[in-house]
Design an enzyme around this catalytic site. Structure first.
Site, PDB file in Angstrom:
ATOM      1  CB  CYS B  63     121.892  13.343 -21.398  1.00 17.40           C
ATOM      2  SG  CYS B  63     121.697  11.568 -20.134  1.00 17.40           S
ATOM      3  CG  HIS B  87     124.004  -3.607 -13.165  1.00 19.41           C
ATOM      4  ND1 HIS B  87     124.808  -2.798 -12.654  1.00 19.41           N
ATOM      5  CD2 HIS B  87     124.654  -4.879 -12.578  1.00 19.41           C
ATOM      6  CE1 HIS B  87     125.884  -4.022 -12.096  1.00 19.41           C
ATOM      7  NE2 HIS B  87     126.244  -4.672 -12.372  1.00 19.41           N
TER       8      HIS B  87
HETATM    9  C1  LIG Z   1     127.945  -0.382 -10.772  1.00 16.73           C
HETATM   10  C2  LIG Z   1     128.651  -1.116 -11.257  1.00 16.73           C
HETATM   11  N1  LIG Z   1     128.991  -1.543 -12.445  1.00 16.73           N
HETATM   12  C3  LIG Z   1     129.798  -1.931 -12.847  1.00 16.73           C
HETATM   13  C4  LIG Z   1     130.163  -3.049 -12.190  1.00 16.73           C
HETATM   14  C5  LIG Z   1     130.485  -4.413 -12.787  1.00 16.73           C
HETATM   15  O1  LIG Z   1     130.231  -5.245 -12.828  1.00 16.73           O
HETATM   16  P1  LIG Z   1     129.640  -6.002 -13.971  1.00 16.73           P
HETATM   17  O2  LIG Z   1     129.937  -6.398 -15.241  1.00 16.73           O
HETATM   18  O3  LIG Z   1     129.481  -8.033 -13.681  1.00 16.73           O
HETATM   19  O4  LIG Z   1     127.693  -5.651 -14.067  1.00 16.73           O
HETATM   20  C6  LIG Z   1     129.982  -2.929 -10.835  1.00 16.73           C
HETATM   21  C7  LIG Z   1     130.526  -4.626  -9.943  1.00 16.73           C
HETATM   22  O5  LIG Z   1     130.543  -3.991  -8.887  1.00 16.73           O
HETATM   23  C8  LIG Z   1     129.760  -2.326 -10.440  1.00 16.73           C
HETATM   24  O6  LIG Z   1     129.347  -2.243  -8.505  1.00 16.73           O
END
Ligand SMILES: Cc1ncc(COP(=O)(O)O)c(C=O)c1O
Lengths: 257, 389
Positions: B63, B87
């Site tokens: 970036c 993810h």
């Molecule tokens: C884009 C995104 N990031 C992060 C998360 C948080 O989950 P985790 O802490 O398990 O990565 C979610 C949960 O749905 C999400 O959709």
């Protein structure tokens, strides 16, 4: 009072055991409900200590727990209300592990014993996680009842029956608490398997809703736990005497066989 | 970040606090995953699906404009570029493959933001598995578009109406379903939480994020590792997968929780949904509601391995508030042309706040996992920004 000794004595006298459940803190008459249940022929009573996230419970008990919490129920408050309430039959606390863990194993066990509760059911503490709580409970002379499920394999079932105290709880179905149309076939199968490996009282619960169902579920087992059907009445505004009537009807049916 | 102890413990955290009805299923799953994960054929098929279907590897993006502005060198691991946009697809493809291997035909899942639900519905469609997704009533309202997506993909979305009607209640409902259907059903848990083996299994299925990122960073940084590695933490799966790639480097690991759901920041040890970890709860042990602008982080607990990494000091957990998260989202959009998911914007927000301070000194190199893209949040962000002006 000793839970297992009390239940054994009654069972050995030829009686089918009846263990109704009440959610602690649900309304200001809930200790009167205990008395009505005992007077109606309960052999022991399960007192639910509500938890915000009761995973093993269906809609009725969930609602009862939520309502009690909204009314300000706390574990210490519920146990405090039991102090000096002697209904003549053993009381067994039913709650989830975080309540125990947050209070502290020893403190929780002692507060049960100090307030006249002689047993505990903590469904999310299975065999593998039993040691810490089991030790604290035993030190306070609180008997820990373990649950067996239809999917529990034989070797595990034997171990579970060996380590359970007070009685062994046969979960009649793969599922959660709640009224059901009929007694699952798995109830009898499980109770029979348990009776083959233990002489502790085997009590069936989950989904026992009517006197006929109680009789059917108690056929292979030593007795039944009845919860949602009674809590439904209480949520709908039934007075303690009416809960007593419902328990008495179950008692009569079980006695008549 | 290796295999947990036999009882599923990471230090004092983790375990398997489950009703007896589900213990055999957890044992079966543990055995199935252990065997599959040691099987090259399974690993190859998983890698192939991640590549050909999931869109891996995702790039690391430097970036330039944001870096110039902040005085730290910012690299993004682009999980927003995966199929379905976050993810979560990595985990779900692995669990769907495992479901097939276990001979089960139905999958239940919980979802907060809807992202894990969409990913699960996607993988189930691709594998021909029946799919039911539990979602809190509040979240169904907040994330209508994702509900529609799940339906399009053939999944049934069932509202969770108890408790706070958000993610934690959706998990309760999914567990209740699983108890009744365990013979045919796999519970596809969405993060590194729940009873053993989930925290370990989900981290292993997300490990690909960190392992790719480490190699890619080394390519960009002339063989060096970044000084800081940052990821947002709801349950903690994207952070766990990211950290797994860097835990044996000198990089400082930073997990960013939402201010209103900071389980490590504001919670105390507790047990919910099968494992011991940090938990937002009252003095009696009742679980509290978390509050965050992003539904995906709206969870009062956190994965047990994060509790462990925090307690041994290997990772540090900080919090970001709703307002700075919105600012971060806009800044990233305008400087780099990338609209992050609100969840991911938490990680960016901390970098923006900390840059140039002792926490993140000027001149440092920082790798941020951008866990997802912001399309799902566009409508919500529009409303909030409109209300602001
Ligand atoms: C884009 C995104 N990031 C992060 C998360 C948080 O989950 P985790 O802490 O398990 O990565 C979610 C949960 O749905 C999400 O959709």
């Amino acid at each position: 009072m000793k839970l297992e000794a009390h239940l054994r004595e009654r069972r050995d006298a030829g009686r089918k055991l009846l263990v109704p459940y009440v959610t602690g803190g649900l309304g200001d008459q809930w200790t009167e409900v205990l008395r009505a249940m005992a007077d109606a022929g309960a052999d022991a009573i399960e007192v639910g200590i509500p938890f915000s996230d009761p995973v093993m419970d269906g809609p009725t008990i969930q609602e009862a727990s939520q309502r009690a919490l909204e009314l300000g129920a706390t574990p210490a408050g519920i146990l405090g209300e039991l102090r000096g309430v002697d209904v003549g039959v053993p009381l067994v606390a039913m709650t989830y592990y975080n309540i125990v863990f947050r209070t502290g194993h020893r403190r929780f066990a002692r507060s049960l014993a100090d307030n006249g509760v002689c047993g505990a059911i903590v469904p999310d503490v299975a065999l593998e996680e039993l040691d810490d709580w089991g030790r604290a409970a035993a030190d306070a002379s609180v008997e820990t009842v373990l649950l067996a499920a239809p999917v529990t394999p034989d070797d595990r079932l034997a171990e579970l029956c060996r380590r359970s105290q007070g009685f062994v709880y046969a979960v009649s179905v793969m599922g959660i608490t709640g009224e059901r149309q009929s007694v699952a076939q798995s109830a009898g199968v499980l109770a029979k398997r348990m009776k083959a490996v233990t002489d502790k009282p085997v009590i069936v619960g989950f989904g026992i809703s009517t006197p006929d169902q109680a009789v059917e579920a108690a056929a292979e087992a030593d007795g039944v736990v009845v919860a949602s059907a009674l809590m439904r009445l209480l949520l709908d505004g039934a007075a303690p005497e009416q809960i007593g009537d419902a328990v008495a009807a179950m008692r009569r049916a079980l006695d008549a066989g | 970040m290796g295999t947990p102890a036999a009882d599923g413990r990471f230090g004092e955290f983790g375990g398997r606090f489950m009703p007896e009805s589900l213990v055999p299923a957890c044992l079966e799953l543990e055995a199935a995953f252990t065997e599959a994960w040691a099987d090259d054929a399974f690993r190859d098929e998983y890698a192939r699906l991640l590549r050909d279907y999931g869109g891996r590897p995702t790039p690391v993006t430097e970036c330039t404009r944001l870096s110039e502005r902040l005085g730290v060198r910012v690299l993004l691991k682009r999980e927003d570029l995966t199929h379905t946009g976050s993810h979560t697809i990595n985990n779900v493809i692995g669990q769907a493959l495992l479901t097939k291997r276990m001979g089960k035909t139905r999958v239940v899942a919980e979802t907060g933001a809807g992202q894990h639900g969409v990913a699960t519905a996607t993988a189930c469609a691709m594998f021909g598995l029946e799919c039911v997704v539990y979602m809190g009533e509040v979240d169904i309202e907040r994330q209508a578009l994702n509900v529609f997506r799940m339906n399009l993909l053939g999944a049934e979305v069932r509202p969770a109406s108890s408790g706070s009607r958000t993610l934690k209640d959706a998990i309760n409902e999914a567990l209740r379903d699983w108890v009744a259907t365990v013979e045919t059903t796999h519970y596809c848990l969405g993060s590194v939480m729940g009873p053993h083996p989930y925290p370990w299994m989900v981290r292993e299925l997300q490990r690909v994020v960190g392992e790719e990122a480490r190699e890619q960073c080394r390519a960009v940084l002339d063989g060096a590792d970044p000084d800081y590695v940052v990821a947002c933490v709801g349950g903690g799966s994207n952070a766990a997968g990211t950290f797994a790639g860097f835990v044996d480097t000198n990089a400082k690991l930073i997990g960013v929780e939402p201010e209103g759901g900071a389980a490590i920041g504001h919670g105390v040890p507790g047990v919910v949904h099968g494992s011991k970890s940090f938990l937002l709860q009252d003095e009696h042990g009742q679980v509290l509601e978390a509050h965050s602008i992003s539904a995906g982080l709206d969870y009062p607990g956190v994965g047990p391995e994060h509790a462990h990494l925090s307690s041994i000091g290997r990772a540090r957990y900080v919090a970001a508030g709703d307002a700075e998260v919105l600012d971060a989202l806009q800044l990233l959009a305008r400087t780099e042309g990338i609209i992050p998911a609100l969840e991911s914007a938490h990680a960016v927000a901390w970098v923006i706040r900390a840059a140039g301070t002792d926490e993140l000194p000027a001149g440092s190199t920082v790798m941020v996992t951008l866990s997802g893209r912001g399309d799902k949040d566009a409508e919500q962000v529009m409303k909030v920004l409109d209300a602001r002006t």
